[in-house]
Write a protein that holds these residues in place. Structure first.
Motif, PDB file in Angstrom:
ATOM      1  N   ASN B  54       0.814  -1.209   0.000  1.00  0.00           N
ATOM      2  CA  ASN B  54       0.000   0.000   0.000  1.00  0.00           C
ATOM      3  C   ASN B  54       0.854   1.269   0.000  1.00  0.00           C
ATOM      4  OD1 ASN B  54      -2.659  -0.766  -0.262  1.00  0.00           O
ATOM      5  ND2 ASN B  54      -2.777  -1.402   1.885  1.00  0.00           N
ATOM      6  N   TYR B  55       2.013   1.182   0.640  1.00  0.00           N
ATOM      7  CA  TYR B  55       2.877   2.353   0.614  1.00  0.00           C
ATOM      8  C   TYR B  55       3.555   2.529  -0.729  1.00  0.00           C
ATOM      9  CZ  TYR B  55       2.337   3.271   5.558  1.00  0.00           C
ATOM     10  OH  TYR B  55       1.810   3.607   6.766  1.00  0.00           O
ATOM     11  N   THR B  56       3.548   1.474  -1.554  1.00  0.00           N
ATOM     12  CA  THR B  56       4.281   1.590  -2.818  1.00  0.00           C
ATOM     13  C   THR B  56       3.395   1.982  -3.993  1.00  0.00           C
ATOM     14  OG1 THR B  56       3.993  -0.752  -3.260  1.00  0.00           O
ATOM     15  CG2 THR B  56       6.022  -0.102  -2.137  1.00  0.00           C
ATOM     16  N   PHE B  57       2.165   2.280  -3.743  1.00  0.00           N
ATOM     17  CA  PHE B  57       1.348   2.793  -4.846  1.00  0.00           C
ATOM     18  C   PHE B  57       1.947   4.087  -5.361  1.00  0.00           C
ATOM     19  CE2 PHE B  57      -2.249   0.026  -3.622  1.00  0.00           C
ATOM     20  CZ  PHE B  57      -2.597  -0.402  -4.892  1.00  0.00           C
ATOM     21  N   ARG B  58       1.815   4.271  -6.669  1.00  0.00           N
ATOM     22  CA  ARG B  58       2.473   5.444  -7.250  1.00  0.00           C
ATOM     23  C   ARG B  58       1.544   6.652  -7.358  1.00  0.00           C
ATOM     24  NH1 ARG B  58       4.477   1.864 -12.108  1.00  0.00           N
ATOM     25  NH2 ARG B  58       6.241   0.804 -11.161  1.00  0.00           N
TER      26      ARG B  58
END
Lengths: 123, 304, 1043, 213
Positions: B54-58
């Motif tokens: 979830n933190y790596t969504f762009r």
């Protein structure tokens, strides 16, 4: 006051007239009859007044009679009711007259003298 | 100055441990649920992966400031609740900021994040968010009543609202636990606990499918990540609170893990065994037996 | 000194002279009459001044040079001077008022009028009974004459009924007089007074007939249909004369002849009076014709006066003061009201909205209504106070109850009428004609109410020490009402600030806390007034009047002073509330509950004063008789203001419909008056036991807890934002009541600190929501939504407000809750405590709903270009926010001083402070540390999120996932209506409007009763006569032991 | 519930002023999507691993293939063990499973849902219909090739594919993601006009902004 004495009889008669007057006022629907009732009521009252002021064997408090010039107080009936009744009669006259004026005016308006027809104001 | 820095470091340590514990716990619990359903279920470390993903969504969107800081409120509430609790009994390291407020404060503070999050969800403009909040708040009011009665009964029993002292009074033997010394209060509170954990039968707030997962419908990416972090910390903090109040607290991390795990399992068992309540049903249910038990608890401690 | 005989001579002479006037000299005749009446007024006023200023002795006038009983004598004493003054002034101004009408009638009219006034003068002065009869007849013939001049069937019929009734009555009077003469041989009243103790057989009956006919002249219930008809149909000018003149004179005759009656008869008299007072006010409820309504009120007021006369044995030397102050109030107000009615010429009280076309008349109308009901500063206020106090000191509680019920009933229809005049739509109505000769008398009488009020209060031993300056300042704003709003606002703020500065050093203890709430609060909310444009007429006098009342409460040294201030505050707040667009019914119920509460307080203060040497507030602490009752009466009185459950139904509407800056005034500040009252009461009286074992305060604690729950629950189900806030006030006030009834240091600390914070957050919320309503022009929350984008500053205000309201840490609302739990623990009121906690949870429901439905969710099309709330409405909000944040970070800056104030009364169980760290017996709490920690965590998390979540795409309102669809309209995508439908389904049964229903039932029942009773007035003159006869018979039987 | 809600209209403000409302402009943010640069080196690898091991699925179940998705949650297939979970909202999902044929009507919804997902996002097309229309290839009302309208990462052929095939497809997707080839979202952004053109060609009653955030 003795029974069947003149003052007693007039007192009783006065009351009777008064009661008839009240009966008339309370039961007659015709305004004129009510006014007559009032007159009777007044008349009854007047008779009572006079009756109450009457003292046996005494005369009216009119001082032009020669024998009244001295010791007046012992010879006349109580003068106050006599004075009162005169005033009362005058007032009664005034009241009756005014009532009749009212009766006339009312009749002019509605062409009836029935007290029951004049109840536009209520509650 | 030194004490403040150490305090902060200790707090971070607690936070680190509890976060990991919370993440693993949620994974393990889901695993257990799956096993009960004869599945393998997720890997126990799946919550970590989900979090990282979830933190790596762009890309991400925002509906406004309140929407943006809603999760911040939420996580602040979770972390705050944890840090205002004495975690390990008798350990100055894991005592954190419990000197700042007592049980009353803790009970009120848990709504700090809830309300902030509700506002954030509200700004998203999604009707389902609002619907979820409305359900959640309604259920919470009902749930809090037996809980309050239980807490008050505890406070009467121990003559204090200080969590340290409540834990201290339960030391010595398992029979000193509130669970045994004041069973009515404990029952009332544990019934409230069910709704507090938001599991079935009290999970209509999130009701996936009907109202896509309730208040966080619009949250995604890092915002959802913050919420997920909170979902690890906040239940753990609540578990620690209940452990402290009813189950004698913990003198070391092992004890804490065991106790909280079993406390959690209580809600898991109930959740797996019972279907979902509608809101009006759960509200009425809490106004029924749990409330009576709570009142009985009060009467017992007051008159006996 | 002009000899009083000249009054008679002048009036009589002019009357005869007028007879000579021809048709064309009408103006001349009028002028002559006015001059004559003016001269008569001058004579009587001169006498009055002589008696008052120079202590003259009363003087007898002997006609014909003989002493009584041989002649008629008149007396000019203090009383006679006063009453003839009233009559002549009424005659003078009445003639001025009737100028056009009388001119049309011609000299006959003037003659009749002179006759009437003359008759009344003589009635008052004469000491001869037969003379009294004669002039009673003269005046009633004259009255009947005046009535007949109006050529209208209804009027004539009424006049005839009047003649019939007065004819019968005077006949009976004459009979009585003649028998009295028969038994005593005199007609002189002074002689009778000497004789009457002689137990002459039959004399009693004669006296009875005289007295009963005087009673009948005063139109007792139910033998008064004839009077009502005349009031309704006669020309208003004439009705005014009858109400102000004839009734006043008749009352004086009663007063004069009163010593003739025995004590038993006096009690009968009081009973007749009370029955009349209550009965006629009850029947007035359903009345819609203004003149007939005034008739009912007039009869009721005279009934009250008769009661006072009947109770004179109990009232002793205060009888005169009480009777006169009420009589003069009635005299001025009723004449004024009839006159106004004559100008307005509307036969439905609903049509009186037309009165708004003339501001002066509207103001006077209000003044007269308040005078009639007995609000300060009008004279009847002091009369009623003394009346109740004296009755209480004689244990005559029955009469107190009756009088207060009657007064309340009167309030119902008079305030309804006032409300109609103030609020109903008058757009379609043509303006009425206003002539100076008609307005002048009304204005003079209106001014007189103030003058007499001032005079009465200056001769009252306790009223004269009240500080009238604040009220005077408030009234002074009437004079500068034409100025623009910013000037008046600045002046008002300066006045308040100066007064606070002046008062500050004298404030101590709780006075200081509540003084700050009242005055600082007043200043802060007044700042919002700059947002208004134009003149904002009629706002400042009443706003300041309310604040004057509030200040008066704090300054009050005596119970009278307290009650006075309470009533002033009520009047001011009534007018503030009724300013709202749809607030008419709510203002009425506010007024009625306030009146009811005030009467309970009055009764309480009265009982408390029994056996005391003075009226100091401190007397409450050693009440000699019925302390429990005193406590309950006062407590319930205060609870009507704090809107406890059962007495709350006026609040939501009143507060919700009020204007933007009025809502905070009445909700955040005014309610604290009740709290202040309770604080004062609890401190003075402590707890009281009912029946020896049930503590009243314990019950109040339960009441507070239940009120808190129910208030909040009802708030959660409102659709109207301001109504929601209003119900929330009910809840918080319940909370405060509970805190106070804990009667411990912490309980009070919690209650008082919540009082302070409630003032702040409720002002904040009402102002913020008011600002929103100002812009979006609706109060329905579901019609708003998404306004955070348009009104971020208001949003922030509401956010802070609700966090404080909900008591969430770290803001200062929590301090109250925390202290409260410790207090509950100490007191062992756990169940109530749990209820309170529950109510706090429900607060979350409505606070979230408030902020969500208004500011979050979907923005509506029509609000796309809405502007932020007016700057001046935001200013006070941010001032309050600043203070709230300060109190949140440094809680002991608020709690420590309050604790110090409480300590003398509750020395034990306080908080121990170390810096910002508070310790109680049970727990501890450090507001500052919490504040820091929470902010630190918040900032850290926020930074973490920002790092992770940069460059977020800003989206618009419909960019939501909507099951693969798009929302169609903001309206259908805004979840706001019936927000807690499921909650209502679960426990909505608790908030069924049972209490409202109950009160409505009471109201309906009273109206139905009134309606049923008034059916006896069937309009038939003969029935009225039967009533009179029956009345005589019944009273005779009661008086002479027939029953 | 037709198009009138997106047509321009005039409403009256509380002050009585008319306000022009253009729903498509005022209600929706229609900024075109941008291609996002991937992080560099090991970080991106780590991220891709996480993305591949945490597949949150949005199931679009209007086609008959939808029935094959359900068994994945049952004990028999138990997709959870591969890190596959279902989410009820496109906001939180990263994998879009389109099950079978797409009618013109549903295509609009598919596009909207796809665009509401956040980058990176992956599309799994289920069944032959999504490849060439399958048995509906000459239907008046279904589309033939899904990747004319949005980038598809994995096609799972079959009419209908068994759950095992689905699992295999997901496995394939994982590989693609881990190899850094799951850049459908960027492809969509880069060829936005082409995709939009195709979409608009087939969807006649276009009643939404060009990009649904």
């Amino acid at each position: 006051m003795q029974l069947f004495s003149i003052e007693y009889i007039s007192l009783v008669v006065g009351f009777l007239i008064l009661l008839i007057g009240i009966w008339g006022i309370l039961t007659r629907k015709n305004i004129l009859k009510m006014v007559i009732g009032f007159s009777l009521f007044d008349t009854g009252t007047h008779i009572i007044i006079v009756a109450l002021g009457y003292v046996r064997n005494k005369t009216a408090p009119i001082l032009d009679q020669a024998n009244l010039q001295t010791n007046t107080a012992q010879k006349i009936v109580d003068p106050v009711p006599q004075a009162l009744v005169l005033t009362a009669i005058v007032i009664g006259l005034g009241v009756t007259a005014l009532m009749l004026v009212y009766a006339m005016k009312l009749h002019n308006e509605k062409k009836t003298l029935n007290i029951e027809k004049y109840n536009d104001l209520k509650w | 100055m030194g004490t403040i820095v150490t305090k902060i470091l200790y707090a971070l340590l607690t936070l680190f441990i509890v976060t990991n514990y919370g993440l693993i716990l949620s994974g393990v619990v889901r695993k257990i649920g799956a096993r009960v359903g004869r599945r393998h279920g997720i890997r126990f470390y799946q919550p970590y992966i989900d979090l990282i993903k979830n933190y790596t969504f762009r890309t991400r969107i925002t509906h406004g400031i309140m929407y943006y800081i809603g999760p911040v409120f939420r996580l602040t509430g979770g972390i705050g609740l944890l840090l205002f609790l004495p975690v390990i009994y008798g350990s100055p390291v894991f005592d954190n900021f419990s000197f700042a407020g007592d049980l009353t404060f803790v009970l009120y503070f848990q709504f700090f994040g809830v309300l902030g999050m509700a506002l954030g969800a509200g700004e998203s403009g999604h009707p389902y968010s609002a619907l979820g909040v409305s359900r959640g708040l309604a259920q919470t009011t009902a749930m809090e009543l037996p809980l309050t009665l239980g807490v008050l009964a505890l406070a009467v029993q121990y003559h204090t609202l200080n969590i340290h002292e409540i834990v201290a009074a339960q030391q010595g033997s398992i029979l000193h636990w509130t669970l045994f010394t004041n069973p009515l209060a404990a029952i009332a509170m544990m019934l409230s606990f069910l709704a507090m954990m938001g599991r079935s039968p009290f999970d209509v707030v999130l009701a996936p499918q009907e109202i896509p997962i309730g208040p966080p419908t619009e949250y995604h990416s890092a915002l959802l990540g913050v919420l997920q972090l909170n979902r690890a910390i906040f239940p753990a903090a609540k578990l620690i609170l209940f452990m402290n109040l009813l189950f004698g607290g913990a003198t070391n991390w092992g004890e804490l893990v065991i106790k909280t795990f079993f406390i959690y399992m209580w809600s898991v068992f109930v959740g797996i065994a019972y279907p979902r309540f509608r809101v009006d049903q759960s509200v009425r249910w809490y106004f029924g037996i749990p409330l009576l038990i709570g009142v009985a608890a009060i009467l017992v401690v007051k008159y006996f | 000194m002009v000899a009083p005989i000249y009054i008679i001579a002048t009036l009589l002479g002019v009357a005869f002279a007028l007879g000579l006037f021809g048709k064309k000299m009408n103006s001349m005749a009028g002028l002559l009459s006015v001059v004559a009446l003016g001269f008569a007024s001058f004579i009587s006023l001169e006498w009055l001044a002589g008696f008052w200023l120079y202590d003259r002795a009363a003087e007898y006038i002997y006609t014909a040079g003989f002493k009584p009983p041989f002649s008629i004598n008149l007396l000019m004493g203090k009383d006679e001077a006063l009453f003839t003054s009233l009559i002549n002034i009424a005659g003078f101004f009445g003639t001025v008022y009737l100028w056009d009408k009388l001119k049309k009638i011609g000299s006959n009219g003037y003659v009749t009028l002179m006759g009437m006034i003359l008759g009344l003068n003589v009635i008052i002065m004469t000491r001869d009974l037969f003379n009294l009869f004669v002039f009673l007849e003269i005046s009633s013939i004259a009255t009947a004459g005046l009535i007949i001049f109006s050529q209208n069937l209804k009027t004539i019929a009424a006049g005839f009924k009047y003649m019939l009734a007065t004819g019968i009555i005077s006949g009976i009077l004459l009979l009585g007089i003649i028998f009295m003469y028969y038994f005593t041989g005199t007609l002189n009243i002074d002689d009778f007074l000497a004789v009457h103790s002689l137990a002459v057989k039959g004399f009693g009956v004669a006296v009875f007939f005289v007295l009963i006919s005087i009673v009948l002249e005063l139109k007792p219930f139910p033998a008064n249909g004839w009077g009502l008809d005349v009031y309704e149909s006669a020309d208003s000018g004439i009705a005014a004369m009858i109400s102000a003149g004839t009734a006043t004179a008749s009352f004086f005759v009663m007063y004069k002849l009163l010593p003739l009656g025995t004590p038993q008869f006096h009690m009968v008299l009081a009973g007749i009076g009370l029955a009349t007072f209550i009965g006629s006010n009850l029947m007035g409820l359903k009345q819609t014709n203004p003149n007939r309504l005034l008739g009912y009120s007039s009869i009721g007021q005279v009934g009250l006066l008769v009661t006072i006369l009947g109770l004179s044995e109990f009232l002793g030397e205060r009888t005169t003061f009480i009777a006169y102050s009420i009589l003069i109030s009635h005299f001025l107000a009723k004449a004024g009201l009839f006159w106004i009615s004559g100008i307005v010429k509307r036969s439905e009280i609903k049509e009186w909205a037309v009165l708004r076309n003339n501001r002066l008349l509207l103001i006077l109308f209000g003044v007269f209504i308040f005078t009639l009901i007995g609000f300060p500063p009008f004279p009847s206020f002091f009369g009623k106070w003394d009346l109740v106090l004296n009755m209480a000191s004689n244990n005559q509680y029955f009469w107190i109850v009756g009088i207060l019920i009657g007064s309340l009933l009167e309030g119902v229809y008079l305030f309804r009428w006032l409300g109609y005049a103030l609020k109903l739509d008058n757009a379609e109505m043509p303006a009425f004609e206003v002539k100076w000769n008609k307005v002048l008398p009304i204005a003079v009488f209106g001014a007189a109410t103030f003058v007499v009020g001032y005079f009465v209060s200056s001769i009252h031993p306790y009223a004269k020490i009240i500080n009238y300056i604040p009220l005077a300042v408030a009234l002074a704003f009437v004079l500068i009402d034409f100025l623009p709003v910013y000037v008046k606002n600045t002046l008002a703020i300066l006045a308040m600030a100066y007064y606070y500065y002046y008062l500050y050093p004298t404030l101590s203890s709780f006075g200081a806390v509540f003084g700050a709430i009242f005055m600082v609060g007043g200043i802060v909310t007044l700042i919002a007034g700059y947002a208004f444009k134009g003149q904002r007429r009629g706002f400042y006098p009443f706003a300041l009047m309310m604040f004057a009342g509030l200040i008066g409460l704090i300054e009050a040294k005596t119970t009278l002073g307290f009650f006075y201030a309470w009533e002033v505050m009520t009047v001011g707040s009534y007018f503030l509330i009724i300013r709202g667009k749809k607030s008419m019914p709510h203002a009425l119920s506010y007024m009625l509950f306030s009146m009811g509460g005030a009467y309970l307080m009055l009764a309480g203060f009265a009982i408390a004063s029994v056996g005391q040497f003075n009226l100091d507030m401190s007397t409450l602490s050693h009440v000699l008789v019925h302390p429990t009752w005193v406590f309950i009466l006062l407590a319930v009185g205060f609870l009507t203001k704090t809107a406890s459950l059962g007495l709350h139904i006026w609040l939501p509407g009143a507060h919700a419909e009020a204007e933007t800056d009025v809502s905070p005034m009445v909700s955040a500040i005014l309610l604290k008056a009740g709290v202040f009252g309770l604080v004062t009461l609890f401190l003075a009286m402590g707890d009281q036991l009912i029946g020896g074992d049930v503590s009243v305060i314990y019950l109040l604690g339960w009441l507070g807890a239940i009120t808190a729950v129910m208030g909040n629950l009802m708030a959660a189900f409102q659709e109207d934002a301001k109504r929601l806030l209003a119900y929330s006030s009910v809840g918080v006030l319940g909370y405060i009541l509970f805190g106070l009834s804990l009667m411990s240091h912490l309980g009070w600390l919690s209650a008082v600190s919540i009082s302070v914070t409630h003032f702040m957050f409720k002002s904040l919320l009402f102002l913020a929501i008011g600002g929103v309503v100002w812009r979006v022009k609706t109060k329905e929350m579901y019609r708003m939504g998404g306004l955070i984008k348009r009104m971020p500053f208001s949003f922030f205000s509401v956010l802070i407000g609700i966090i404080v309201l909900a008591g969430l840490p770290p803001l200062s609302g929590f301090s109250g809750k925390w202290i409260f739990y410790n207090a509950v623990m100490a007191k062992e009121w756990y169940l109530q405590g749990a209820l309170i906690f529950f109510s706090g949870m429900i607060a979350f429901l409505y606070t979230f709903r408030l902020i969500h439905s208004v500011f979050l969710g979907q923005l509506k099309d029509e609000h796309r270009e809405v502007k932020e709330a007016p700057f001046w409405i935001l200013v006070p909000q941010y001032m309050i926010i600043g203070v709230l944040l300060y109190f949140s970070a440094i809680p002991n800056s608020l709690l420590k001083p309050i604790g110090k104030i409480i300590s003398p009364y509750f020395p034990t169980g306080g908080l121990e402070w170390t810096g910002q760290h508070a310790v109680s017996t049970y727990g501890y709490w450090n507001g500052l540390v919490i504040f820091y920690i929470v902010i630190a965590i918040f900032v850290t998390v926020l930074v973490w999120l920002i790092i992770n979540n940069r460059k977020a795409q800003k989206v618009k309102q419909f960019n939501i996932v909507f099951a693969a669809e798009r929302p169609f309209k903001p309206e259908t995508s805004h979840y706001a209506y019936n927000f807690y439908a499921h909650y209502r389904k679960a426990i909505g049964i608790l908030v069924e409007p049972k209490i409202t229903g109950w009160w409505e039932g009471v109201a309906e029942w009273a109206h139905a009763m009134g309606d049923k009773f008034r059916k006896i007035y069937n309009g038939n003159g003969q029935s009225y006569l039967i009533h009179i006869m029956a009345f005589i018979v019944i009273i005779y039987l009661i008086s002479f032991g027939g029953f | 519930m037709g198009k009138e809600y997106i047509e321009k209209r005039t409403v009256i403000s509380p002050e009585g002023n008319p306000i022009e409302v253009d729903p498509l402009k005022d209600y929706f943010c229609d900024a075109a999507p941008k291609s996002c640069k991937s992080a560099s080196g090991i970080i991106e690898k780590f991220a891709n691993w996480a993305r591949s091991e945490s597949l949150w699925v949005l199931g679009f179940g209007t086609g008959c293939g939808a029935i094959e998705m359900r068994p994945l949650m049952t004990p028999r297939f138990d997709a959870y063990r591969f890190g596959i979970q279902w989410r009820p909202t496109p906001r939180q999902a990263s994998v879009f499973v389109i099950s079978g044929y797409l009618s013109v009507k549903t295509l609009k919804r598919v596009v909207r849902s796809y665009e509401q997902m956040q980058n990176p996002k992956f599309v799994v097309a289920l069944g032959s219909c999504t490849i060439n229309g399958g048995m509906y290839w000459d239907s008046y009302n279904t589309i033939n090739r899904l990747d004319h309208y949005m980038p598809v990462d994995v096609y799972i052929a079959g009419c209908m594919p068994r759950p095992e095939a689905l699992l295999a497809g997901f496995d394939k997707l994982k590989h693609i993601i881990r190899e850094g080839r799951g850049e459908g979202a960027n492809k969509y952004a880069e060829n936005f006009d082409w995709y939009k053109g195709n979409q608009k060609k087939i969807i006649k009653d276009w009643d939404m902004p060009d990009y649904n955030w």
